[in-house]
Each structure stands twice: as C-alpha cells, then as structure tokens.
Motif scaffolding. Structure first.
Motif, short mmCIF file in Angstrom:
data_model
loop_
_atom_site.label_atom_id
_atom_site.label_comp_id
_atom_site.label_asym_id
_atom_site.label_seq_id
_atom_site.Cartn_x
_atom_site.Cartn_y
_atom_site.Cartn_z
N PHE A 44 0.87 -1.17 0.00
CA PHE A 44 0.00 0.00 0.00
C PHE A 44 0.91 1.22 0.00
N ALA A 45 0.86 1.98 -1.08
CA ALA A 45 1.78 3.12 -1.18
C ALA A 45 1.11 4.41 -0.71
N ASP A 226 -0.02 -2.34 -4.82
CA ASP A 226 -1.35 -2.81 -5.18
C ASP A 226 -2.32 -1.64 -5.13
N ARG A 227 -2.23 -0.88 -4.04
CA ARG A 227 -3.10 0.30 -3.93
C ARG A 227 -2.23 1.50 -3.55
N VAL A 228 -2.79 2.66 -3.80
CA VAL A 228 -2.02 3.88 -3.54
C VAL A 228 -2.96 4.97 -3.02
N ILE A 229 -2.44 5.80 -2.11
CA ILE A 229 -3.11 7.07 -1.84
C ILE A 229 -2.10 8.17 -2.16
N ILE A 230 -2.59 9.25 -2.70
CA ILE A 230 -1.73 10.40 -2.97
C ILE A 230 -2.12 11.50 -2.00
N MET A 231 -1.11 12.03 -1.29
CA MET A 231 -1.38 13.06 -0.28
C MET A 231 -0.81 14.40 -0.70
N GLN A 232 -1.56 15.43 -0.36
CA GLN A 232 -1.09 16.80 -0.55
C GLN A 232 -1.49 17.58 0.68
N LYS A 233 -0.51 18.20 1.30
CA LYS A 233 -0.76 19.02 2.51
C LYS A 233 -1.65 18.29 3.51
N GLY A 234 -1.36 17.03 3.73
CA GLY A 234 -2.06 16.26 4.76
C GLY A 234 -3.35 15.62 4.32
N SER A 239 -7.08 8.15 -4.42
CA SER A 239 -6.80 6.82 -3.87
C SER A 239 -7.44 5.75 -4.74
N GLY A 240 -6.87 4.55 -4.67
CA GLY A 240 -7.44 3.44 -5.42
C GLY A 240 -6.36 2.47 -5.84
N GLY A 241 -6.68 1.60 -6.80
CA GLY A 241 -5.71 0.67 -7.34
C GLY A 241 -4.55 1.45 -7.96
N ALA A 242 -3.32 0.96 -7.73
CA ALA A 242 -2.15 1.74 -8.15
C ALA A 242 -2.17 2.03 -9.66
#
Ligand SMILES: Nc1ncnc2c1ncn2[C@@H]1O[C@H](COP(=O)(O)OP(=O)(O)OP(=O)(O)O)[C@@H](O)[C@H]1O
Length: 283
Positions: A44-45, A226-234, A239-242
């Motif tokens: 999980f990235a 497998d999955r990823v969330i992308i964060m910006q300023k917290g 999010s979802g499948g990479a």
C-alpha cells in the motif's frame, strides 16, 4: 468476517509551530481513512511530495505519534491504547519499521550483525548466541545475504543497498505482519533501487507480509504497489488501485506529480517542470 490488519479512521494530526506570541497550528495529516485487510497481504503506497504528511502517517502507524483526531487500529487494538512495555513489545513484534537512511540506522562503530542478534533476543526470545545467529542468518537469506558474509562487518564496509537489505532483514526477524517502510529506497543508489523494491514484492508474496510503502517516487510506487493514496498538505486527494490511479490521475496535484517523473530529453524535462509548477501553483 475477517478483521482488518490496519484501519485508519478519520485520522488527523496537528503540530504547533511558531513562538509564544505567534503560535500557529499545522495540520500535517487531515482526516485520513483507509484500511488493509488481514487476509490479503498487499503493498500500500502513500505517495506525496515533501511536507505532504507521509512521515507523520508512518509515525502514527508505528505508534510513535498520537493522533489529535480519529483512531488507528491494528489487528483489533487501538494503537493509542498501547501503554505498557509488554504491550509495546507485542505490537512491535507485529509491526516493524524500515527507515530511509540505513547509514543512520546502524552505528558505524558497531558490527552490523550485532543489531540482528539484539533484535532476535528482544523479539524472538533467542537467548544464546547460537540461536540468535540462526535467526539472523534466516532473515539475511530472505533478503539475499548471509551471516557468513556479514559477520564482523561495519556499516561503512557495505553499500547503501546491502545495508538497507540488512535493515529489512532486521525488520523480518520478529516475523511481522506489517512493515512500514518510509522512503526506503531514496538513499539507495539508483542502480540498486529496483532490487530492494523487488524484495518488498517477494516479502508480500512469500512471507505474506503487508507493506506500507511511503515514497515521493511515483515510478517505484507504480511498479510495486497494489493500492495507492496520494497526499497533498495532509489530505488524501486520490486513492485506489495503483495502476488505475497512476495511469489516469484526475487531481491536478497527482497529474503534476506524474509529470514530475522527468523525461530524459532536457527540453521535454524543462517543459514538464514548467507545466508542473503551473499546476501546483494553480491548485
Ligand atoms: N514535529 C513537528 N513539529 C512541527 N511540524 C511538523 C513536525 N513534523 C512534521 N511537521 C510538519 O507537518 C507537515 C508534514 O510533515 P511530514 O514530515 O509528515 O511530511 P512528509 O511528506 O513526510 O515530508 P518529508 O518527506 O519532507 O519528511 C510539514 O508541514 C512539516 O513541517
């Protein structure tokens, strides 16, 4: 119903910054929720640029920072309720960290194998040196090394890639269910990076360990997650499948991050940087 291995439920973390008369609060992590299933090991990235809140997330998942809002639950236990030394040891047996800089993780004056013996003693009850050596060698073999080649060596005698493998081996000794790897390849020579990344994949597949892979590097996240969330300023902005997220990012920041993986041609790279700046500033 299978219980989640890890669940983050509306987690928020704020830090106070500034002096006595100019006190301000930074929301490092803002209302983040996700979960990892117990029965499906996965990579999980958590992806984002510097300051997006990735390391704060890692610290909270490892129980080293306490959230200001929401809760983190590991295998049915609210991480915030872990108080005693025994509870902490039990938690750490199941959740292990791998940090960014392996040269900081190992004292230059201590033989690297010593760390493995100490971890084996602390988390597996191996109390003779012979038992500790067996545990150390098993873990080292898992990461493509052996005790025979490492015994009596100092960290400066190893490459960054070898040392990061030793750090992963150390994390494996307690047989964890979850490894939290915070930028584990960013200090590793580019030519060795993929071998470490592939190692995480083999740990997921062969040892059924879940991995939280924290990175600013979209390319490796795309390759192993497998999955990823992308964060910006917290904030989690995507999010979802990479593959789905990284092939077709929809948020301007994710598009900008993707464009930040620069093409080799200098003119195209310069154009990508200009486009990225415009997108980030326009957010
Ligand atoms: N102990 C702290 N005290 C005050 N502010 C903090 C603290 N730790 C983090 N921050 C702030 O919280 C925000 C998120 O930081 P964090 O280190 O989690 O981001 P990051 O994505 O991991 O970035 P980096 O890769 O640079 O570490 C930043 O604005 C940072 O300055």
């Amino acid at each position: 119903m299978s219980q989640n291995l890890l669940e983050l439920d509306h987690v928020t973390k704020r830090y106070g910054v500034g002096g006595l008369f100019s006190r301000q609060s930074i929301t490092a992590v803002n209302d983040v929720s996700f979960s990892l299933a117990s029965d499906t090991p996965e990579i999980f990235a958590i992806v984002g640029e510097s300051g997006s809140g990735k390391s704060t997330m890692a610290k909270m998942i490892l129980g080293n920072e306490v959230p200001d809002g929401g809760r983190l639950v590991f295998d049915g236990t609210d991480i915030g309720t872990i108080r005693t030394r025994a509870q902490r040891e039990a938690f750490m047996t199941r959740v292990q960290p791998v940090f960014q800089n392996p040269f900081e993780a190992f004292n230059p004056l201590t033989h690297v194998d010593t760390y493995l013996y100490a971890t084996a003693r602390r988390f597996t009850g191996a109390d003779t040196r012979a038992q500790q050596e067996i545990k150390a060698d098993e873990a080292l073999q898992r990461v493509g090394l052996s005790l025979a080649e490492l015994k009596g060596r100092f960290s400066h005698e190893l490459s960054g890639g070898q040392l990061q493998r030793v750090a992963v081996a150390r994390a494996l000794i307690p047989s964890p269910k979850l490894i939290v790897a915070d930028e584990p390849v960013s200090m590793v020579d580019a030519s060795l990076r993929m071998s470490i990344v592939n190692l995480f994949r083999s740990l997921r597949d062969e040892l059924k360990v879940s991995i939280i892979y924290i990175t600013h590097d979209l390319a490796t996240a795309y390759y192993i997650s497998d999955r990823v969330i992308i964060m910006q300023k917290g904030v989690v902005i995507e999010s979802g499948g990479a593959r789905a997220v990284l092939d077709n990012p929809t948020h301007p920041y994710s598009i900008a991050l993707k464009n930040a993986v620069l093409p080799p041609d200098p003119k195209a790279a310069a154009a990508a940087i200009r486009q990225r700046r415009a997108l980030v500033e326009g957010v």
